[in-house]
Design an enzyme around this catalytic site. Structure first.
Site, PDB file in Angstrom:
ATOM      1  N   ALA A 272      52.936  39.958  32.157  1.00  0.00           N
ATOM      2  CA  ALA A 272      52.235  39.167  33.175  1.00  0.00           C
ATOM      3  C   ALA A 272      53.137  39.222  34.636  1.00  0.00           C
ATOM      4  CB  ALA A 272      51.975  37.853  32.629  1.00  0.00           C
ATOM      5  N   PRO A 274      54.337  39.893  38.005  1.00  0.00           N
ATOM      6  CA  PRO A 274      54.834  38.601  38.893  1.00  0.00           C
ATOM      7  C   PRO A 274      53.717  37.609  38.755  1.00  0.00           C
ATOM      8  CG  PRO A 274      54.064  40.442  40.413  1.00  0.00           C
ATOM      9  CD  PRO A 274      54.179  41.022  38.892  1.00  0.00           C
ATOM     10  N   GLY A 275      52.275  38.031  38.211  1.00  0.00           N
ATOM     11  CA  GLY A 275      51.458  36.898  38.207  1.00  0.00           C
ATOM     12  C   GLY A 275      50.069  37.056  38.781  1.00  0.00           C
ATOM     13  N   GLY A 276      49.823  38.066  39.662  1.00  0.00           N
ATOM     14  CA  GLY A 276      48.626  38.056  40.225  1.00  0.00           C
ATOM     15  C   GLY A 276      47.350  37.804  39.494  1.00  0.00           C
ATOM     16  N   CYS A 386      48.969  50.867  36.704  1.00  0.00           N
ATOM     17  CA  CYS A 386      48.955  51.115  37.784  1.00  0.00           C
ATOM     18  C   CYS A 386      49.508  52.688  38.209  1.00  0.00           C
ATOM     19  CB  CYS A 386      49.986  50.287  38.905  1.00  0.00           C
ATOM     20  SG  CYS A 386      51.490  49.961  38.366  1.00  0.00           S
TER      21      CYS A 386
END
Length: 459
Positions: A272, A274-276, A386
């Site tokens: 998860a 850095p959390g965006g 990504c």
């Protein structure tokens, strides 16, 4: 102060004041050189952001000089192919592979001459000073001076010879892969998008139209907000302190939207930090558990969640160690080669290899199989990376569906991506490319390269 010279693409600020003119920015250039040297001198180098942060701390740079160091280092890797070719052609024996510090010194100075709004004399003179200040390069100061002055004299010719971004500024192994996967025309467009860099996108927590007006941002078809260039620092913008939005590339914001959990749904966000995506999921009212094996990276997630006032359960754990559970929805943002992020992280192109793609694809398959066991019947699983590499996206899902008959694809619909049907491949999966959305009116174009597939468990 700032200046623009012919052939330069980036505006940079340099510190002024008590520092003598001939030493202004010396620390920034030393930090950039140090970070670049660390990346090109190791078999498994750190990310550029990490190396830069360490070098900036060591130099105790002001915010302006820290920004200059970052601009130099990023420009170096963004056009590293062109820079290496230009230097090799002007060195009798080519660039010395065994001397990463000399290569970094020459490369960062060349980046300033070819790509940044830095006076040639400043780039050359300060590079010579850095060479003289280091016992490992002091005897090469004359060479540094001669080569860089030649680069400056021949700048226009070098730029004219370097217009093919795929051939000049893309490593051969990546260029070959992208041509095979997307065709030569699309591969060239991807390479050109990488040279253009990346804008800053935001994911709004509240009314997107209102925040677009307040921030002077462009609202993208996918729902993200794109900030104008050369605006204030992110923490100084309206809405930051109260958590009205967060920074997140427009492509990275799509996978969590595809999961579409209902309020109160039990959602697991794997890998998860850095959390965006975690914040997106929590903002829907879902009961989110964020899992990552990196405690330091989860600290950043914890800080962001607190700033936004969201309720998220945070767990430091390896996703492969989680026991079978019945979650309504699972998001797996799997570790990958990150070749889709080269617009904003150009070092990726020069520090990753085909071996990394194969190694990570093996891990992704294990994570995907394990994540499947964490979804209840009727629940959803979104897998995303990504990466531009098919082994980490399209091929990964094809293999998974062939070995796990419990799951079926839920195709992405054009209306889920603002009508941008070009972001959906023939299988109904999300496939964004850096050259997508390049013609959005009023906005610097492009997206990170992302793949996402939405699956549903049938049995």
């Amino acid at each position: 102060m700032a200046s623009r010279d012919k052939g330069r693409n980036t505006r940079v600020e340099t510190s002024t004041g008590a520092t003598a003119p001939d030493s202004a920015g010396l620390g920034a250039r030393r930090a950039a050189m140090q970070a670049v040297a660390e990346l090109i001198g190791q078999e498994r180098p750190p990310a550029l952001d990490e190396a830069l942060a360490q070098a900036i701390r060591a130099e105790a740079l002001s915010p302006a000089d820290a920004a200059l160091a970052r601009a130099i280092a990023v420009a170096t890797f963004r056009r590293y192919g062109m820079i290496r070719a230009a230097l090799s052609a002007r060195l009798e024996r080519g660039l010395p592979a065994a001397k990463p510090r000399l290569t970094a010194l020459l490369a960062t100075a060349t980046a300033q001459i070819l790509d940044l709004a830095v006076p040639d004399h400043a780039a050359v003179d300060l590079a010579v000073r850095l060479a003289k200040a280091d016992s490992r390069t002091v005897h090469l100061a004359g060479l540094v001076n001669a080569v860089l002055r030649r680069i400056a004299r021949q700048r226009d010719a070098i730029l004219a010879e370097s217009v093919d971004a795929l051939a000049i500024n893309t490593p051969d192994w990546l260029a070959r892969r992208w041509v095979a996967a997307y065709g030569p025309e699309r591969a060239g467009a991807i390479a050109r998008a990488h040279l253009a860099g990346a804008a800053i996108d935001l994911t709004p927590h509240g009314d997107a139209a209102d925040w677009a007006d307040r921030l002077g941002a462009v609202r993208l078809p996918t729902g993200s907000l794109r900030l104008p260039e050369n605006g204030p620092a992110i923490p100084d913008l309206p809405g930051f302190a109260e958590g009205a939005w967060w920074v997140q590339d427009a492509a990275a914001a799509i996978p969590a939207r595809l999961l579409g959990p209902e309020p109160g749904a039990r959602v697991l966000d794997l890998c998860a930090a850095p959390g965006g995506k975690t914040m997106q999921l929590a903002a829907t009212g879902a009961r989110v558990t964020a899992v990552d094996r990196s405690a330091p990276r989860l600290e950043r997630l914890r800080e962001n969640v607190a700033r936004l006032g969201l309720d998220v359960a945070i767990m430091v754990a390896d996703a492969l160690d989680l026991k079978a559970q019945d979650h309504d929805a699972v998001l797996l943002d799997a570790p990958c080669s990150a070749t889709g992020t080269i617009r904003r992280h150009p070092d990726v192109a020069w520090t990753k290899s085909e071996a990394d793609v194969a190694r990570l694809a093996t891990l992704q398959a294990k994570l995907l199989d394990h994540a499947a066991g964490l979804v209840r019947r009727g629940g959803r699983l979104v897998y995303c990376t990504c990466s531009l590499e098919p082994e980490e996206g399209e091929a990964q899902i094809a293999a998974f569906l062939a070995r796990d008959a419990r799951f079926a694809r839920l195709p992405v619909q054009p209306e889920e991506v603002g009508g941008a049907a070009e972001l959906i491949d023939g299988n109904g999966d999300l496939r964004t490319l850096p050259c997508h959305l390049s013609e959005v009116p009023g906005a610097r174009g492009g997206l990170d390269g992302f793949f996402a597939s939405r699956l549903q468990r049938r049995a």
